[in-house]
Design an enzyme around this catalytic site. Structure first.
Site, PDB file in Angstrom:
ATOM      1  CE1 TYR A  62      35.288  -8.062 -12.926  1.00 57.53           C
ATOM      2  CE2 TYR A  62      36.338  -9.698 -14.332  1.00 57.53           C
ATOM      3  CZ  TYR A  62      35.393  -8.717 -14.148  1.00 57.53           C
ATOM      4  OH  TYR A  62      34.541  -8.381 -15.178  1.00 57.53           O
ATOM      5  CE  LYS A 103      31.886  -9.033 -12.701  1.00 57.06           C
ATOM      6  NZ  LYS A 103      30.629  -8.272 -12.828  1.00 57.06           N
TER       7      LYS A 103
END
Length: 260
Positions: free
Chosen positions: A166, A170
């Site tokens: 993640y 991101k």
């Protein structure tokens, strides 16, 4: 960019949480809003409430995204605004002890790739396809044709244990912003990203009261979770203030995430 009934917008993930708040904020200014989401029941309800359009779209499928844009543009015309909030990801440590096997287990490349597809690749897919359409529009004031707002995360800078997929995906979203803004500058299309901290989304509010209290206490000020409408407010500002371009902005109450 001045928002009114001549402007169309697409908001991904608009059926709930941050995307819903952004869709409501944009719609309140008079723009025509199309929601892309996989949750048909909630998406249709939000679209009804704001007088918009719902399209069932899987952001991981190029065909689904293209079909969604076709449907949105047939109803509302070419969008000048894209706010991309939808994502899919996976969790896991790079190496973690597997008690059943009695040994360290590596997070698979397949899991990593799936997470990057659902966050980073999907962000490029939505932004580039929307920009391609925006480029065909007549220019507005300052020769502006469109505005793209991506959603990153404070995890892009403060990735925690178990967030290797993640956080790096991101961070990749943040990495898209400046080069894409520069790529599209001659066409009058702006690109920015918001990095939200801990927000009171339906998913987050499913945690126990003890967890929510601890999370709120970890925010320097104000000591609470972010409100989705605060995300919507910033998204609206990034759309209407045309001097925002190439920016990745934290919205987090000054939190810096601990390792775990």
């Amino acid at each position: 960019m001045k928002l009114d009934s001549t402007i169309s917008a697409v908001v991904t993930g608009g059926a709930s949480g941050l995307g819903r708040a952004a869709a409501e904020a944009i719609s309140a200014k008079g723009a025509h809003v199309t929601i892309f989401d996989i949750n048909e029941e909630k998406g249709l309800e939000v679209a009804r409430q704001i007088g918009g359009l719902f399209c069932k779209v899987d952001i991981n499928s190029e065909a689904s995204v293209l079909a969604g844009f076709d449907q949105a543009r047939a109803k509302h015309g070419q969008e000048r605004v894209l706010i991309h909030c939808a994502m899919s990801s996976r969790r896991g440590k790079t190496l973690a002890f597997d008690k059943a096997a009695g040994k360290l287990k590596r997070l698979s490349t397949e899991d990593y790739e799936a997470g990057v597809q659902g966050v980073l690749v999907a962000s490029y897919r939505l932004a580039s396809l929307s920009a391609e359409g925006m480029a065909s529009l007549p220019a507005l004031e300052d020769d502006e044709r469109g505005c793209i707002v991506l959603t990153a995360s404070v995890a892009a800078q403060d990735g925690q244990i178990g967030q290797v997929i993640y956080a790096s995906a991101k961070a990749g979203v943040n990495g898209l912003v400046l080069p894409m803004a520069r790529d599209l500058s001659d066409l009058g299309i702006r690109v920015n990203a918001i990095m939200p901290g801990i927000f009171a989304t339906p998913l987050m509010l499913g945690a126990s009261p003890q967890v929510l209290q601890s999370l709120s206490a970890s925010v320097p000020f104000p000591k609470r979770l972010g409100k989705p409408e605060e995300f919507g407010s910033l998204a609206l500002e990034l759309v209407t203030n045309s001097y925002f371009n190439g920016q990745c902005i934290r919205l987090d109450g000054a939190i810096r995430m601990a390792p775990r």
